[in-house]
Design a protein around this motif. Structure first.
Motif: not given
Length: 388
Positions: A188-199, A333-337, A261-266
């Motif tokens: 993933x160093x050259x380019x991070x794959x475009x995984x979908x956070x909510x998926x 991820x900064x979202x602990x309930x 959290x995954x979307x904001x902190x990939x």
């Protein structure tokens, strides 16, 4: 019907309403057999008071299960085309899972040949997909090529390990596993794959449900066997307490919503994704523990060799690990309930039931664990009400 062939390019990481495909759901189902085999063998070993010896084999087998599932899941999130070639390569990986599942009993006896062959079949399918992505998607070619080469080289290590006497010493497994874990970090160093956070968040949630479902199945089978030899009050209490434990673990896990959290902190996705190994392994081990607890309700010749302390530990330790990982996974991820001090107190109380197991008995100890988890949920709800 799927397209005969679609150009494999990266999916849009901001794609709205991205959900798991029917193929992904079918893919998940093939892992049911593998997880069931691993949990069942761990349960039998625990019943015979050999849990310590079987723990290493369980963690090793579960690593292969988890890592193969995880690799395909993240690839699919970035490059799912759902055309004919993609479906065929997914089928190849599903076939590999079934071979791996068939080899689980032998792996617990020290022979990882069938597991390694099943793992090899899965990797052939995955490497084919990464190679296709490298050819069709120029922007992500460097990353896809690194994945294809890295996975292939590590697989050579896994297969070579079979040539060693007894599949080699334990440290060779750790070397191969660490090499496997390092591939995404390198690729993933050259380019991070475009995984979908909510998926991705949904996919992990679905696998969690599969693991909890395996616990229900294991406990149901154990209850069926126990009922055949006579229903008892202890069995009823253990069954109800086990169901309450599973339900509260489900409630607590899905109290967190990691998608945002995954979307904001990939950049922290590796911690979250890799950390789920312990979470998933704990949930699978919980199923084994509940099966042992139900089996302990048998009497006379239908009893088990493990004492009450071992039986309760088989449930309490996985629950405590699952609670600890709940915080460890979501805090970055900064979202602990669920507040960390709530988690800490609950985990300690759960582990304390092991100390009192010989006095309280299995049924009372599992009831105590269930009560602790219910109180944890009640405390979180009360806190939310006060801050609303």
């Amino acid at each position: 019907m799927p397209s005969l062939r679609t150009r494999m390019v990266a999916r849009d990481l901001a794609e709205p309403h991205r959900a798991s495909s029917p193929l992904e759901l079918l893919f998940d189902l093939t892992f049911v057999a593998a997880v069931s085999q691993a949990a069942g063998r761990l349960a039998h070993a625990t019943e015979e008071a050999h849990a310590a010896g079987a723990a290493g084999a369980f963690l090793a087998v579960f690593f292969a299960i988890w890592w193969a599932w995880m690799n395909f899941t993240w690839f699919a999130s970035a490059y799912d085309t759902d055309d004919v070639p993609y479906r065929v390569m997914t089928f190849v990986q599903m076939a590999g899972v079934l071979v791996l599942a068939a080899g689980v009993p032998s792996a617990f006896d020290g022979d990882f040949t069938a597991v390694t062959i099943g793992y090899l079949v899965m990797r052939v399918g995955l490497v084919s997909l990464w190679t296709r992505a490298a050819i069709a998607h120029p922007e992500g070619r460097a990353t896809a090529t690194r994945y294809a080469v890295g996975v292939s080289l590590v697989q050579v290590l896994w297969v070579s390990r079979l040539a060693l006497p007894g599949d080699g010493p334990a440290w060779t497994f750790l070397v191969c596993a660490l090499a496997d874990l390092s591939v995404p970090l390198f690729a993933e160093r050259p380019r991070m794959t475009t995984w979908h956070p909510h998926h991705i968040a949904e996919r992990y949630g679905l696998f969690t449900i599969i693991l909890l479902g395996e616990s229900v199945l294991a406990a149901t089978n154990a209850v069926q066997g126990a009922v055949a030899h006579g229903l008892s009050a202890g069995l009823v209490v253990i069954a109800l307490a086990g169901l309450a434990i599973l339900f509260t673990i489900w409630w607590i896990y899905f109290s967190e919503e990691p998608g945002e959290g995954l979307a904001e902190r990939r950049d922290r996705s590796f911690v979250w994704g890799y950390g789920h190994y312990l979470m998933f392994a704990a949930l699978a081990a919980l199923g084994a523990g509940l099966e042992v607890a139900v089996a302990s309700a048998g009497e006379g010749e239908h009893g088990i060799e493990a004492d009450a302390t071992t039986v309760v530990a088989a449930t309490a330790v996985p629950v405590a690990i699952a609670l600890a990982m709940l915080w460890a996974l979501h805090a970055p991820l900064g979202n602990v309930t669920v507040p960390p001090h709530f988690i800490a107190v609950a985990a300690v109380l759960v582990l304390l039931t092991v100390l009192g197991a010989s006095t309280l008995g299995v049924a009372a100890s599992l009831t105590a664990i269930a009560v602790v988890l219910v109180l944890l949920i009640a405390a979180v709800l009360a806190r939310q009400t006060r801050t609303a």
